[in-house]
Write an enzyme that holds these catalytic residues in place. Structure first.
Site, short mmCIF file in Angstrom:
data_model
loop_
_atom_site.label_atom_id
_atom_site.label_comp_id
_atom_site.label_asym_id
_atom_site.label_seq_id
_atom_site.Cartn_x
_atom_site.Cartn_y
_atom_site.Cartn_z
N CYS A 138 -24.02 -3.52 1.87
CA CYS A 138 -22.99 -2.49 2.04
C CYS A 138 -23.48 -1.14 1.53
O CYS A 138 -23.22 -0.10 2.14
CB CYS A 138 -21.70 -2.90 1.34
SG CYS A 138 -21.85 -3.24 -0.43
N CYS A 183 -16.41 9.03 1.64
CA CYS A 183 -16.20 7.91 2.55
C CYS A 183 -15.75 8.39 3.93
O CYS A 183 -14.93 9.30 4.05
CB CYS A 183 -15.14 6.99 1.94
SG CYS A 183 -14.72 5.56 2.95
N ASP A 209 0.82 -1.20 0.00
CA ASP A 209 0.00 0.00 0.00
C ASP A 209 0.86 1.26 0.00
O ASP A 209 0.56 2.23 0.69
CB ASP A 209 -0.92 -0.03 1.23
CG ASP A 209 -1.99 1.06 1.18
OD1 ASP A 209 -2.35 1.48 0.06
OD2 ASP A 209 -2.47 1.48 2.25
N CYS A 264 -19.17 -1.03 5.88
CA CYS A 264 -19.47 -1.82 4.68
C CYS A 264 -18.89 -3.23 4.77
O CYS A 264 -19.35 -4.14 4.07
CB CYS A 264 -19.01 -1.11 3.42
SG CYS A 264 -17.22 -0.96 3.23
N CYS A 310 -21.24 -11.71 -5.05
CA CYS A 310 -22.08 -10.73 -4.34
C CYS A 310 -23.57 -10.97 -4.61
O CYS A 310 -24.41 -10.67 -3.76
CB CYS A 310 -21.71 -9.31 -4.76
SG CYS A 310 -20.24 -8.65 -3.95
#
Length: 312
Positions: free
Chosen positions: A194, A213, A134, A243, A188
């Site tokens: 979510c 967010c 990341d 979520c 899904c």
């Protein structure tokens, strides 16, 4: 070539498992053609908010060969961070995302990847490449999806079948050939939990508007929060797990076994009053090696004020 690539893939996966990575998937280092229009649209619609770095290095995000000369393989690795039941904050405390309970994952995962890297060199010979946690322009969820570790759900998180989404993702981009895996299907279905649960309406199917967010507001946004923001934070002051918490696949989540992700007992005992009255010294002692240190105490105080202001 195929036999060598297959043997390399087997070795990489075996060593990854030995070093605690829950899953390892392999992809051919190539241009992410399917991702290009989605990324461009997301950026053009300003869904990255004030995260200017997301607009940088567009080409490198889509082609790992621009990050590593001679790259042939992208190795996707995931590491579990779902906390054991006993590691839960008080019910009357402010909320912090589960990934930030213990030591900063960048430190932990990089240490484990370095050991993995050294073992790969010992077993497979000299390898050229780079490790990413990341920390660079890498579309980590896209690569993990391509390698078949999981699928990217409607909340834009990587979801692993019968495991859930509470996993950190990391990559090795290397010049070694390795037999690639293939993607799996999306499970899904018709679920929209979510989307329905997000208090700031940040989620539309398979897209998260980062500028809406709660994690963005409480971590990434360094300036004052927008005056027009009138959606509830539900007492989140660092990150947000809503979520993920409502995702049915996370009913299967299993507790991590990583001692460095265990929070300090003092953190779990913090009441809302303790958070509000926290001194600079206590903040530094509690969160010296935690991701929470990113916001500094001033950021936490700002988030607390906003969360209280937006209570029903």
């Amino acid at each position: 070539m195929n036999q060598t690539a297959s043997s390399n893939a087997h070795t990489i996966k075996r060593l990854a498992q030995q070093h605690g990575f829950a899953f390892c998937g392999i992809s051919k280092a190539d241009f992410l053609e399917a991702e290009a229009p989605h990324l461009e649209k997301w950026l053009n619609q300003q869904m990255h908010g004030e995260m200017g770095y997301m607009a940088n290095h567009f080409d490198k995000r889509l082609d790992p060969r621009l990050l590593v000369d001679g790259a042939q393989t992208v190795v996707s690795l995931v590491y579990n961070y779902f906390p054991p039941t006993q590691f839960q904050p008080l019910s009357d405390s402010f909320k912090v995302s589960k990934y930030a309970f213990g030591e900063d994952y960048h430190r932990v995962i990089k240490d484990k990847m370095q050991v993995l890297w050294d073992d790969l060199q010992n077993e497979l010979g000299e390898i050229q490449g780079r490790m990413f946690v990341d920390s660079a322009p890498v579309l980590e969820k896209a690569w993990a999806k391509m390698s078949g570790i999981g699928w990217v759900g409607k909340n834009a998180n990587l979801i692993i079948p019968k495991q859930g989404s509470f996993y950190f993702i990391a990559e090795l981009i290397i010049d070694l050939p390795a037999l690639p895996d293939g993607p799996i299907r999306d499970f899904c279905g018709t679920c929209t939990r979510c989307i329905d649960a997000c208090p700031t309406d940040a989620i539309t199917p398979y897209v998260v508007d980062g500028s809406k967010c709660i994690s963005y507001f409480t971590i990434e946004l360094k300036e004052n929060l927008p005056i027009e923001l009138n959606k509830g934070f539900e007492d989140w002051i660092f990150g947000c797990d809503i979520c993920q918490d409502v995702c049915p696949w996370n009913r299967h989540a299993k507790a991590h076994q990583e001692s460095r992700f265990e929070p300090k007992p003092e953190m779990l005992g913090l009441t809302q009053g303790d958070w509000e009255d926290m001194s600079e010294e206590l903040f530094k002692n509690l969160f010296r090696y935690s991701a929470i240190s990113r916001t500094k105490l001033g950021g936490i105080r700002r988030n607390i004020a906003q969360a209280k202001k937006m209570r029903p």
